[in-house]
Design a protein around this motif. Structure first.
Motif, PDB file in Angstrom:
ATOM      1  N   TYR A   1       0.771   5.900  -2.738  1.00 41.45           N
ATOM      2  CA  TYR A   1       0.732   4.898  -3.809  1.00 41.45           C
ATOM      3  C   TYR A   1       1.995   5.003  -4.661  1.00 41.45           C
ATOM      4  N   ALA A   2       2.391   6.230  -4.975  1.00 39.92           N
ATOM      5  CA  ALA A   2       3.575   6.440  -5.802  1.00 39.92           C
ATOM      6  C   ALA A   2       4.834   5.904  -5.125  1.00 39.92           C
ATOM      7  N   GLU A   3       4.919   6.056  -3.811  1.00 38.18           N
ATOM      8  CA  GLU A   3       6.085   5.558  -3.080  1.00 38.18           C
ATOM      9  C   GLU A   3       6.134   4.034  -3.120  1.00 38.18           C
ATOM     10  N   MET A   4       4.976   3.374  -2.968  1.00 37.49           N
ATOM     11  CA  MET A   4       4.926   1.916  -3.106  1.00 37.49           C
ATOM     12  C   MET A   4       5.355   1.508  -4.517  1.00 37.49           C
ATOM     13  N   TRP A   5       4.842   2.237  -5.485  1.00 34.74           N
ATOM     14  CA  TRP A   5       5.139   1.937  -6.875  1.00 34.74           C
ATOM     15  C   TRP A   5       6.638   2.046  -7.158  1.00 34.74           C
ATOM     16  N   GLU A   6       7.269   3.082  -6.662  1.00 36.20           N
ATOM     17  CA  GLU A   6       8.701   3.271  -6.896  1.00 36.20           C
ATOM     18  C   GLU A   6       9.504   2.107  -6.331  1.00 36.20           C
ATOM     19  N   ARG A   7       9.161   1.641  -5.127  1.00 37.82           N
ATOM     20  CA  ARG A   7       9.870   0.515  -4.535  1.00 37.82           C
ATOM     21  C   ARG A   7       9.649  -0.759  -5.349  1.00 37.82           C
ATOM     22  N   PHE A   8       8.415  -0.940  -5.812  1.00 41.91           N
ATOM     23  CA  PHE A   8       8.128  -2.118  -6.632  1.00 41.91           C
ATOM     24  C   PHE A   8       8.848  -2.050  -7.977  1.00 41.91           C
TER      25      PHE A   8
ATOM     26  N   PHE B   1      11.543  -0.228  -9.141  1.00 43.44           N
ATOM     27  CA  PHE B   1      12.962  -0.032  -9.346  1.00 43.44           C
ATOM     28  C   PHE B   1      13.876  -0.766  -8.372  1.00 43.44           C
ATOM     29  N   SER B   2      13.335  -1.427  -7.383  1.00 45.63           N
ATOM     30  CA  SER B   2      14.219  -2.182  -6.504  1.00 45.63           C
ATOM     31  C   SER B   2      14.889  -3.308  -7.283  1.00 45.63           C
ATOM     32  N   THR B   3      16.165  -3.522  -7.035  1.00 44.23           N
ATOM     33  CA  THR B   3      16.879  -4.627  -7.679  1.00 44.23           C
ATOM     34  C   THR B   3      16.809  -5.909  -6.853  1.00 44.23           C
ATOM     35  N   ASP B   4      16.121  -5.848  -5.704  1.00 43.90           N
ATOM     36  CA  ASP B   4      15.939  -7.005  -4.834  1.00 43.90           C
ATOM     37  C   ASP B   4      14.537  -7.575  -5.045  1.00 43.90           C
ATOM     38  N   VAL B   5      14.475  -8.838  -5.414  1.00 49.48           N
ATOM     39  CA  VAL B   5      13.188  -9.458  -5.737  1.00 49.48           C
ATOM     40  C   VAL B   5      12.237  -9.429  -4.548  1.00 49.48           C
ATOM     41  N   GLU B   6      12.735  -9.732  -3.347  1.00 46.47           N
ATOM     42  CA  GLU B   6      11.858  -9.761  -2.185  1.00 46.47           C
ATOM     43  C   GLU B   6      11.307  -8.375  -1.865  1.00 46.47           C
ATOM     44  N   ALA B   7      12.118  -7.351  -2.075  1.00 51.32           N
ATOM     45  CA  ALA B   7      11.635  -5.982  -1.855  1.00 51.32           C
ATOM     46  C   ALA B   7      10.552  -5.633  -2.864  1.00 51.32           C
ATOM     47  N   ARG B   8      10.726  -6.065  -4.093  1.00 46.58           N
ATOM     48  CA  ARG B   8       9.702  -5.816  -5.112  1.00 46.58           C
ATOM     49  C   ARG B   8       8.403  -6.547  -4.762  1.00 46.58           C
ATOM     50  N   LYS B   9       8.513  -7.792  -4.307  1.00 47.72           N
ATOM     51  CA  LYS B   9       7.320  -8.559  -3.943  1.00 47.72           C
ATOM     52  C   LYS B   9       6.573  -7.900  -2.783  1.00 47.72           C
ATOM     53  N   ALA B  10       7.307  -7.424  -1.793  1.00 48.51           N
ATOM     54  CA  ALA B  10       6.680  -6.782  -0.640  1.00 48.51           C
ATOM     55  C   ALA B  10       5.956  -5.510  -1.057  1.00 48.51           C
ATOM     56  N   ALA B  11       6.577  -4.732  -1.927  1.00 50.63           N
ATOM     57  CA  ALA B  11       5.943  -3.496  -2.387  1.00 50.63           C
ATOM     58  C   ALA B  11       4.710  -3.799  -3.230  1.00 50.63           C
ATOM     59  N   TYR B  12       4.774  -4.840  -4.039  1.00 51.01           N
ATOM     60  CA  TYR B  12       3.615  -5.204  -4.854  1.00 51.01           C
ATOM     61  C   TYR B  12       2.456  -5.656  -3.978  1.00 51.01           C
ATOM     62  N   ALA B  13       2.755  -6.366  -2.888  1.00 43.19           N
ATOM     63  CA  ALA B  13       1.703  -6.770  -1.949  1.00 43.19           C
ATOM     64  C   ALA B  13       1.022  -5.539  -1.351  1.00 43.19           C
ATOM     65  N   GLU B  14       1.791  -4.508  -1.082  1.00 46.94           N
ATOM     66  CA  GLU B  14       1.205  -3.265  -0.558  1.00 46.94           C
ATOM     67  C   GLU B  14       0.298  -2.616  -1.603  1.00 46.94           C
ATOM     68  N   LEU B  15       0.716  -2.637  -2.851  1.00 47.30           N
ATOM     69  CA  LEU B  15      -0.131  -2.098  -3.910  1.00 47.30           C
ATOM     70  C   LEU B  15      -1.445  -2.866  -4.001  1.00 47.30           C
ATOM     71  N   MET B  16      -1.380  -4.177  -3.864  1.00 51.63           N
ATOM     72  CA  MET B  16      -2.600  -4.978  -3.915  1.00 51.63           C
ATOM     73  C   MET B  16      -3.516  -4.680  -2.725  1.00 51.63           C
ATOM     74  N   ASP B  17      -2.945  -4.410  -1.555  1.00 48.82           N
ATOM     75  CA  ASP B  17      -3.767  -4.011  -0.410  1.00 48.82           C
ATOM     76  C   ASP B  17      -4.504  -2.713  -0.704  1.00 48.82           C
ATOM     77  N   ARG B  18      -3.824  -1.812  -1.372  1.00 48.63           N
ATOM     78  CA  ARG B  18      -4.450  -0.544  -1.738  1.00 48.63           C
ATOM     79  C   ARG B  18      -5.613  -0.763  -2.719  1.00 48.63           C
ATOM     80  N   VAL B  19      -5.396  -1.650  -3.681  1.00 46.46           N
ATOM     81  CA  VAL B  19      -6.448  -1.969  -4.639  1.00 46.46           C
ATOM     82  C   VAL B  19      -7.649  -2.612  -3.939  1.00 46.46           C
ATOM     83  N   LYS B  20      -7.374  -3.450  -2.961  1.00 52.15           N
ATOM     84  CA  LYS B  20      -8.457  -4.110  -2.236  1.00 52.15           C
ATOM     85  C   LYS B  20      -9.304  -3.101  -1.457  1.00 52.15           C
ATOM     86  N   ALA B  21      -8.651  -2.114  -0.858  1.00 53.64           N
ATOM     87  CA  ALA B  21      -9.360  -1.130  -0.033  1.00 53.64           C
ATOM     88  C   ALA B  21     -10.127  -0.118  -0.874  1.00 53.64           C
ATOM     89  N   ASP B  22      -9.606   0.221  -2.041  1.00 48.94           N
ATOM     90  CA  ASP B  22     -10.218   1.253  -2.877  1.00 48.94           C
ATOM     91  C   ASP B  22     -10.239   0.760  -4.324  1.00 48.94           C
TER      92      ASP B  22
END
Length: 517
Positions: free
Chosen positions: A443-450, A452-473
């Motif tokens: 979770y922390a690794e996803m959070w770091e990418r979301f 501090f990335s300076t690329d908007v698309e990279a931030r969006k992709a990482a945030y989607a992963e965080l939401m998948d984690r929230v959905k599962a747990d």
């Protein structure tokens, strides 16, 4: 009951904007303290913008951020991790002291190098990337970041880094040469800022009075005086508006709007607030450790029905933890939260749910429609076989290990997913710190990418992963963005601005005008 306090002759001699006018606001809640650094409550958010300034402000009339000078007249990155700001000269605090670079550094470092426990929490959940601010000269300061910051202006414009007077604060208690915890406790009851209104008097939890500050550095405040009084019950607030005890009232639910709009002397203004009312679930409660039970608790709730029943369809029900105010990071295509009662029943059976009671905590009046939503959720749970019980209490239970579920809110503290979901659900953030939410290295690794990335698309992709984690747990379910309304006399021209965080009572020049009907 606003009134013209000047004589006709004097009024003719002055611009209309500074004619001495007074209004009374009937608020659902009034804070128990006023300190922009420690506060991040829905109640507190109402009260700071009139009395305090940040270094960088934004044009609040616009949804998209447009940064404007405030106590800093210019700013630039001189290195990827260092911002230099030039300070406005001639600024005064409400006690008459001139604002200096030392005041600015004191204000910033009280948060960035916090030792006062409430500041430590706020520093950790939104300012952790900033180790310090330093004075260059009497009109120049620098703010340092630990690593490249994608949200410089956004974070420097936060309520928590509003500027306060150093000497005044340090002299409130104890040694006037030392910043002590007791000084900050005292400041919260006798606040001083640089804004267009000074706090003339404050009775915690009861009443706040603003008075125009004639030495304000910007455009003169349009009101001479604003009285904010707490009126907890909605019916009592509406009555106060109708009888003239109040000129504006806050937190009116949609089913009450007709009581105001049908009166020719009154009107309403409202919007879907940049805030989620949420249900939170304790991942660490012994009976809720199986995520399938919490998934079922979430899937059983028909949020569209809550919207129709409680908000007349005016609220916004999200598919994920996102808002249009988040701009390029808004992701309405993500499906994190759904209504599926049949799947809820299946999950309960798989988890071996034996009918134990799940307590749902709520305050009686803190959230508009909060108690009614809790009661409706109990019926929805019952429809899938969950035994629920509403527990009404005023005390916050989110840090109680016995808490099972309750209502809460996730405001947008600034226009980014970090400013809403992130502030509440980051690794080692408030939710994990209170013991009801768990993160791990993944979770922390996803959070770091979301984060501090300076690329908007990279931030969006990482945030989607965080939401998948929230959905599962799951530990949170956004119920809706409530449609909050304010009632007022027709002679008052005011409405919440789209660029503000939720609930701000902005009575600065350009935000409110009065007509003598």
């Amino acid at each position: 009951m606003y009134r013209l306090l000047l004589t006709t002759a004097l009024a003719v001699a002055l611009p209309l904007a500074v004619a001495a006018q007074e209004i009374t606001v009937g608020a659902a809640n009034v804070s128990s303290y006023l300190d922009p650094g420690r506060d991040h409550s829905n109640v507190g958010s109402q009260f700071y913008y009139n009395s305090f300034d940040t270094l960088i402000d934004r044009d609040h009339s616009k949804l998209e951020p447009e940064w404007v000078p405030a106590l800093a007249v210019s700013w630039e990155l001189i290195e990827p991790t260092i911002m230099e700001l030039k300070l406005r000269e001639g600024v005064k605090f409400h006690n008459g002291d001139p604002m200096t670079a030392d005041d600015v550094i004191f204000s910033l470092n009280r948060m960035m190098q916090a030792t006062f426990p409430p500041y430590v929490v706020r520093a950790k959940d939104r300012l952790a990337n900033f180790p310090m601010a330093e004075k260059v000269d009497e009109t120049t300061i620098r703010i340092h970041a630990n690593r490249e910051e994608p949200l410089w202006e956004t974070l420097i414009s936060l309520q928590q880094v509003m500027i306060i007077p150093k000497a005044y604060t340090m002299a409130l208690t104890g040694d006037p040469e030392v910043a002590e915890d007791s000084d900050f406790e005292a400041f919260a009851l006798a606040p001083v800022g640089t804004g267009p209104y000074k706090v003339e008097s404050f009775q915690p939890g009861e009443k706040l009075v603003w008075e125009r500050f004639d030495d304000f550095w910007g455009e003169t405040a349009p009101l001479e005086r604003v009285n904010v009084i707490q009126i907890s019950e909605t019916a009592s607030r509406i009555t106060a508006l109708k009888t003239g005890e109040a000129d504006i009232v806050t937190n009116i639910a949609p089913d009450q709007l007709s009581l105001i709009d049908n009166d020719q002397d009154l009107k309403t203004a409202g919007s879907a607030t940049a805030l989620f009312h949420v249900m939170i679930m304790n991942q660490n409660h012994p009976k809720l450790k199986d995520p399938r039970i919490r998934q079922a608790m979430s899937l059983a709730i028909d949020r569209d029905a809550l919207n129709e029943g409680l908000w007349l369809g005016k609220a916004i029900v999200p598919s994920t933890h996102t808002m249009v105010e988040m701009g390029a990071l808004h992701q309405p295509d993500l499906v994190t939260f759904e209504y599926d009662p049949e799947r809820a029943k299946e999950l309960l059976a798989e988890a071996g749910y034996d009918g134990f009671e799940i307590q749902y905590d709520t305050a009686a009046t803190y959230y508009t429609n909060g108690l009614l939503a809790a009661q409706a959720i109990m019926e929805m749970w019952a429809n899938v076989g969950i035994v629920g019980k509403v527990n009404v209490q005023e005390q916050w239970s989110g840090n109680d290990p016995e808490m099972m579920a309750r209502n809460w809110s996730n405001p947008m503290y600034f226009a980014d997913p970090f400013g809403s979901f992130g502030v509440m659900w980051a690794p080692d953030g408030p939710s994990e710190g209170e013991g009801r939410f768990n993160t791990d290295a993944e979770y922390a690794e996803m959070w770091e990418r979301f984060r501090f990335s300076t690329d908007v698309e990279a931030r969006k992709a990482a945030y989607a992963e965080l939401m998948d984690r929230v959905k599962a747990d799951p530990a949170v379910l956004p119920l809706y963005r409530p449609f909050e309304s304010w009632g007022m006399k027709t002679s008052i021209n005011w409405a919440p601005m789209p660029g503000h965080i939720p609930y701000v009572l902005d009575f600065r020049a350009g935000s409110i005008t009065l007509t003598d009907n």
